[in-house]
Design a protein around this motif. Structure first.
Motif, PDB file in Angstrom:
ATOM      1  N   ILE A 141       0.849  -1.196   0.000  1.00  0.00           N
ATOM      2  CA  ILE A 141       0.000   0.000   0.000  1.00  0.00           C
ATOM      3  C   ILE A 141       0.885   1.247   0.000  1.00  0.00           C
ATOM      4  O   ILE A 141       0.420   2.342  -0.292  1.00  0.00           O
ATOM      5  N   CYS A 191      -1.398  -2.219  -4.258  1.00  0.00           N
ATOM      6  CA  CYS A 191      -2.448  -2.120  -3.247  1.00  0.00           C
ATOM      7  C   CYS A 191      -3.353  -3.365  -3.285  1.00  0.00           C
ATOM      8  O   CYS A 191      -4.520  -3.293  -2.927  1.00  0.00           O
ATOM      9  N   TYR A 228      -6.892  -2.726  -1.489  1.00  0.00           N
ATOM     10  CA  TYR A 228      -7.078  -1.378  -0.925  1.00  0.00           C
ATOM     11  C   TYR A 228      -7.258  -1.412   0.597  1.00  0.00           C
ATOM     12  O   TYR A 228      -7.921  -0.560   1.181  1.00  0.00           O
ATOM     13  N   MET A 270      -9.018  -3.334   2.338  1.00  0.00           N
ATOM     14  CA  MET A 270     -10.392  -3.599   2.773  1.00  0.00           C
ATOM     15  C   MET A 270     -10.587  -5.095   2.981  1.00  0.00           C
ATOM     16  O   MET A 270     -10.792  -5.844   2.036  1.00  0.00           O
ATOM     17  N   SER A 290      -6.085  -6.216   7.034  1.00  0.00           N
ATOM     18  CA  SER A 290      -5.647  -6.319   5.668  1.00  0.00           C
ATOM     19  C   SER A 290      -4.141  -6.540   5.512  1.00  0.00           C
ATOM     20  O   SER A 290      -3.701  -6.941   4.441  1.00  0.00           O
ATOM     21  N   THR A 336      -6.616   0.647   9.533  1.00  0.00           N
ATOM     22  CA  THR A 336      -7.740   1.566   9.381  1.00  0.00           C
ATOM     23  C   THR A 336      -8.859   1.194  10.348  1.00  0.00           C
ATOM     24  O   THR A 336      -9.593   2.045  10.838  1.00  0.00           O
ATOM     25  N   PHE A 342      -7.331   4.551   2.023  1.00  0.00           N
ATOM     26  CA  PHE A 342      -8.597   3.817   2.102  1.00  0.00           C
ATOM     27  C   PHE A 342      -9.586   4.778   2.777  1.00  0.00           C
ATOM     28  O   PHE A 342     -10.471   5.315   2.127  1.00  0.00           O
ATOM     29  N   ASP A 393      -6.857   5.919   8.552  1.00  0.00           N
ATOM     30  CA  ASP A 393      -5.649   5.195   8.143  1.00  0.00           C
ATOM     31  C   ASP A 393      -4.428   5.634   8.937  1.00  0.00           C
ATOM     32  O   ASP A 393      -4.203   6.831   9.134  1.00  0.00           O
ATOM     33  N   CYS A 415     -13.899   6.030   1.572  1.00  0.00           N
ATOM     34  CA  CYS A 415     -13.314   5.209   0.510  1.00  0.00           C
ATOM     35  C   CYS A 415     -14.023   5.429  -0.803  1.00  0.00           C
ATOM     36  O   CYS A 415     -13.389   5.462  -1.862  1.00  0.00           O
ATOM     37  N   LEU A 424     -11.538   6.489  -3.771  1.00  0.00           N
ATOM     38  CA  LEU A 424     -11.293   5.574  -4.881  1.00  0.00           C
ATOM     39  C   LEU A 424     -11.901   6.046  -6.210  1.00  0.00           C
ATOM     40  O   LEU A 424     -11.868   5.332  -7.197  1.00  0.00           O
ATOM     41  N   VAL A 465     -14.341  -4.309  -2.485  1.00  0.00           N
ATOM     42  CA  VAL A 465     -14.098  -2.887  -2.734  1.00  0.00           C
ATOM     43  C   VAL A 465     -15.353  -2.262  -3.347  1.00  0.00           C
ATOM     44  O   VAL A 465     -15.791  -1.172  -2.941  1.00  0.00           O
TER      45      VAL A 465
END
Lengths: 484, 473, 95
Positions: free
Chosen positions: A78, A88, A124, A126, A151, A172, A203, A208, A314, A318, A352
């Protein structure tokens, strides 16, 4: 060499018992041999590592080495690493070569570490099982049928299997602490704003935080010394002096007040875990700590609150992945909308997409107040619970996870069940507090973590408490079998 | 007709609002778009101090409350010139709150127009529609350029008021040196909201928004067209649709932007990468101290201290540059303020216009023009000769004294010489002299003309008048 | 809150995500489940509670207005799917 901590390896390097190049070669060999079974790495940067190691050896020879110079580590994929793919964990960034280094990467590099590669992760960041990676799931080295957590599952599995002595992770909602607990290693999520987020792929920006994943608290302190600090490129990074985290590791625990939130020991907690945690607390009592029962009345709402705020952030973070400037672009887009929809539809995985959609939904017209604002208000209440608790105690302890590592596929069909595996870690992110997971024992042969939660910017105390515990126990020295 | 304006003024900072890339106009595509402007993974915004400073100046200049705490929010939508998929803007808590501004209408009438708010935001890039292999090209140099979006109250009732308001803001942002005002380069863009409200009706009608006007003339035409269009729809019993329209310069009409199938849902929320922008009183007061004299203050000073008419004062304070020039002329002219105003607004402005010269490049400096006016007031030259002198100065023949000396343009004030000329003229026109004495007084003009002609225009006209009357008695 | 197929289509469009027709019921079920979890928030009365956007009560730091970014176009465009004459190319933008 295998079961050596960073601090031990550092000593070996300084004593010229081993060279940095030898260390890099040793761990690269392990990554090449054991790594594929665990699938803990996305990229291995052998050539670059050996040249960094040679440079480190030169510095060591010249007497210009710092405590981390020449030590091999891995970065979660990441963190942007210039000239190296930074995926990622996503198909979306499978072809993305970062044009710059994350501040964390830059600072670690300045401290002289040698990067061996980039570790696997949930797409990501998640996920809580590392099953959401475009590069496939990671196995828990303690039992390959189970998940390593997520993650930062790749980093946790790699450190647990001693494929690398330490790695970076990000957290996160528990993404450092939960995999650290499930894999039996030490993981620290620093205070929000302590470690720069520049170049760390976002994210949920207000939650984060990057941190170390190591074999010991002492190693975590060494790593944090290098990672932490104000960064003018990150508006949310805090202008505060960074103490030497290794300097206070041995402080006495006499009179330290440890709070146990009764909500963390209620139903839903696996009895094996409860037992391990209680034994660890008993250890602290023996070391002179005072144990106090506390309340975190709104802690039950942390998961629902988080699953509004994190997806909302997110969904927006994203949006930049649109197939225009970098990243995955679908074949033959018919028009602009087709380019967007298919690039994103094909480039992102299911989890995601679920979170992006939840986020878009809770922010959309007519729902903002009921979901987003409501969650922000609860965030304050959750935060205040901790604030009140820290009036009475110095540190809070409890379990990291409700169960030990679960089986691959066990929770992947039901997102909500998966989300509840972060029930003890999420509130810490909402409040921006530092949190730590340290190995405290086993339940049915699987590692169990003890969680330490500190007040804002009180990482020193967490590391002190963790280190003292590791001086009297050897859970953190345990290694899984089959990773010889 | 009810009109509200949204003006986007590009702030004259050196760097972008959230990155340290240059904002200079006209660079090669994407050479001024850094990682932050491109929205690369992992990048983060940091707010430009100067953008905040400029917004504060504007807020204070319109007597608005400058927010002690303002918050940046994300406006989410997908568009190729919007790299992050959201625009960082301000939504619930803008940096500048309610203010107002006085506009000048015809015949010295003024009107107060409310400003609802002004907020900071980042500009988008540009989509270039020339054919690139059947595709559009995206240039993100402009992405992240700081904008101040100034939103008016729906206080405007005509195209003339809209123009007066827009011009006033245009002049103000240049006075404050927060925007270069260059409309060709898009530094000052206007969106106009228009609705019609039948007489006697309380509530506003449905409005249409005309986006991205970059000339006052086009704005005037667009409003006129839109007024007719909506009037026609309403008179026909139809309903105006709330939509965004574009003004087509070539056709002189507004047309609907291919309206999206759904209304935009921007999903605004506070940007978690940025913290609240907090300004304390000390800061705000320090900015207040550095404000220049504002157009209205200047205008009122011109009226009360320099004795100008409201109209003249309004014209001369229309731009900071012109006002500065005028003040220098008036000073050099030794307090002949009215005359200085006439010359600056008259011959001087006409000459600039005619030759397409900017004020900064004028061949006649304020000192030269003022010096010439001094020669009018001390009777060295007449107003008529002054025009000749001005032209000579304009063509670079030197200052007024040089031109007068070289051309022998000095006024004749020697009454002996004037008497001699008058005697000659009367002698040459006995019949007209007879008629004058018989009562045909309008012939005086004829004699004045003859005498001026004989003196090549240099005789002092008032002396000529007086002596003629004596001689013709 | 239970989401219907049309809700999923609407959200997917808002987020510009192509979703297979066949996958829609699965998403509807998952997202509805998540929303039910989220709605547990309603158990607590939050009237009068100030929303919290950030863990720390800190102010935005300001950056001096100095150009420090050089042109790095080629470097930054190395990952671009399609570029011509320094421009990122996309299917025709229609206004």
């Amino acid at each position: 060499m295998k079961n050596r901590t960073l601090s031990e390896l550092s000593q070996l390097l300084r004593d010229r018992e081993v060279s940095s190049v030898e260390l890099a070669e040793y761990y690269l060999e392990r990554i090449g041999r054991v790594g594929p079974e665990l699938n803990s790495f996305i990229s291995v940067t052998g050539e670059q590592a050996l040249s960094q190691a040679a440079e480190a050896d030169r510095l060591i020879a010249a007497g210009q080495a710092g405590p981390l110079t020449g030590l091999p580590i891995a970065h979660k994929d990441i963190f942007c690493t210039q000239g190296v793919r930074t995926s990622c964990g996503s198909k979306m960034l499978d072809n993305f070569i970062a044009p710059y280094d994350a501040t964390v990467v830059e600072k670690m590099q300045q401290s002289g570490v040698v990067m061996l590669g980039k570790t696997n992760m949930d797409e990501y960041a998640m996920g809580s099982s590392n099953e959401n990676s475009h590069y496939g799931p990671v196995s828990n080295p303690w039992n390959r049928e189970t998940v390593p957590g997520g993650s930062s599952g790749g980093s946790a599995a790699a450190v647990a299997a001693r494929l690398v002595p330490a790695a970076t992770g990000t957290d996160t909602g528990g993404s450092i602490r939960q995999p650290a607990a499930l894999c039996g290693i030490t993981g620290l999520k620093p205070t929000y704003g302590r470690v720069s987020r520049w170049g760390m792929i976002a994210f949920a920006s207000s939650l984060d935080q990057g941190g170390p994943m190591t074999q010991s608290a002492e190693d975590a302190a060494m790593m944090l010394n290098a990672m932490a600090g104000f960064d003018p490129k990150d508006s949310t990074s805090m202008e505060r002096e960074v103490p030497d985290y290794t300097a206070t590791l041995n402080e006495s625990l006499e009179g330290v007040r440890i709070g146990l939130p009764k909500e963390y020991f209620s139903e839903g907690l696996d009895s094996g875990i409860g037992k391990v945690v209680e034994e660890a607390i008993e250890e602290y009592r023996k070391m002179g700590a005072e144990i106090v029962e506390i309340e975190l009345p709104n802690s039950g709402l942390a998961v629902p609150t988080y699953y509004v705020l994190a997806p909302a952030e997110c969904s927006s973070n994203l949006s930049r992945y649109d197939g225009v400037r970098y990243g995955y672009r679908c074949e033959d887009p018919k028009n602009l909308e087709d380019l967007y929809k298919r690039s994103r539809g094909e480039g992102f995985g299911a989890e995601v997409k679920r979170r992006i959609m939840i986020g878009a939904y809770v922010l959309s017209a007519g729902y903002y107040d009921a979901y987003y604002l409501k969650a922000q208000r609860l965030r304050r209440l959750i935060s205040e619970d901790f604030h009140n608790a820290f009036e009475k105690v110095d540190v809070i302890m409890g379990p990291v996870t409700p169960t030990t590592a679960f089986r691959q596929g066990e929770k992947s069909d039901n997102p909500v069940t998966m989300y509840l595996s972060d029930i003890y870690t999420i509130a810490v992110n909402l409040a921006g507090l530092p949190g730590m997971s340290i190995p405290a024992g086993f339940s049915d042969g699987m590692p169990v973590g003890l969680q330490l939660i500190g007040n804002h910017f009180d990482e020193s105390r967490l590391l002190n408490l963790a280190h003292r515990y590791q001086q009297t126990t050897d859970w953190h020295r345990q290694m899984p079998e089959g990773v010889e | 007709m009810v009109i509200g304006l949204e003006i986007h003024a590009q702030l004259a900072t050196k760097t972008k609002i959230f990155s340290a890339a240059s904002t200079a106009f006209g660079a090669e595509p994407n050479t001024q778009a850094c990682a932050i402007d491109l929205g690369l993974p992992g990048v983060l915004p940091v707010l430009n101090r100067e953008a905040v400073h400029m917004a504060t100046k504007f807020g204070l200049a319109i007597d608005a409350e400058v927010a002690h705490k303002s918050v940046f929010a994300r406006k989410n939508y997908f568009y190729p010139d919007l790299p992050k998929g959201y625009q960082i803007s301000q939504f619930e808590l803008p940096i500048v709150g309610i203010g107002e501004i006085e506009i000048d209408l015809e015949n010295g009438v003024t009107k107060m127009i409310g400003v609802t708010r002004a907020h900071l935001e980042e500009d988008a890039g540009k989509s270039l529609h020339e054919d690139y292999h059947g595709m559009s090209g995206i240039d993100l140099n402009r992405a992240g350029t700081p904008l101040l979006e100034i939103v008016s109250e729906p206080d405007i009732r005509s195209a003339a008021e809209a123009i007066a308001y827009a011009k006033k803001i245009h002049s103000l942002v240049q006075y404050l040196e927060i925007c270069d005002g260059n409309m060709q380069e898009g530094s000052f863009r206007m969106d106009v909201n228009i609705s019609l409200r039948p007489r006697g009706q309380e509530e506003y009608g449905t409005r249409a928004e005309i986006k991205n006007l970059n000339s006052f003339r086009f704005m005037e035409k667009a409003i006129a067209y839109e007024f007719d269009r909506q009037m026609y729809i309403l008179e026909d019993g139809g309903k105006v649709v709330q939509e965004t329209r574009l003004y087509d310069v070539d056709k002189g009409e507004t047309r609907s932007m291919r309206s999206k199938e759904e209304a935009n849902d921007y999903r605004y929320f506070p940007d978690p990468d940025l913290l609240p922008c907090v300004l304390d009183n000390e800061y705000i007061e320090s900015v207040r101290k550095e404000l220049p004299e504002l157009p209205n203050e200047k205008k009122h000073r011109f009226i009360t201290h320099l004795g100008l008419s409201a109209y003249d004062a309004g014209v001369l304070t229309g731009s900071r540059e012109l006002a500065t020039y005028f003040e220098a002329v008036a000073e050099a002219a030794g307090g002949e303020n009215k005359l200085a105003a006439n010359w600056v607004m008259g011959e001087f402005s006409a000459a600039l216009n005619k030759d397409g010269v900017s004020l900064a490049d004028s061949p006649v400096s304020a000192e030269m023009l003022g010096g010439m006016i001094r020669r009018i007031s001390d009777n060295t030259i007449s107003g008529k000769i002054a025009k000749q002198v001005f032209e000579a100065m304009w063509s670079g023949e030197g200052d007024a004294d040089v031109v007068i000396e070289k051309g022998g343009l000095k006024q004749i004030t020697d009454s002996g010489a004037i008497e001699a000329m008058i005697d000659e003229v009367i002698a040459a026109n006995p019949a007209q002299a007879e008629q004058f004495r018989a009562g045909k007084e309008q012939l005086l003009g004829f004699f004045v003309g003859q005498v001026m002609k004989a003196s090549k225009g240099q005789a002092n006209p008032s002396q000529v008048n007086k002596i003629l009357r004596d001689k013709l008695k | 809150m239970s989401l219907e197929k049309t809700d999923i289509e609407k959200i997917a469009h808002l987020a510009r995500l192509a979703i297979d027709e066949a996958a829609i019921p699965g998403y509807a079920e998952d997202l509805s489940g998540i929303l039910s979890l989220v709605e547990e928030m309603n158990a607590v009365d939050t009237d009068g509670v100030e929303p919290l956007a950030h863990p720390h009560d800190a102010d935005q730091r300001l950056r001096d207005d100095l150009v420090t970014e050089e042109n790095q176009r080629e470097h930054l465009q190395q990952n671009a799917p399609q570029v011509d004459a320094g421009l990122f190319l996309v299917p025709k933008v229609i206004e």
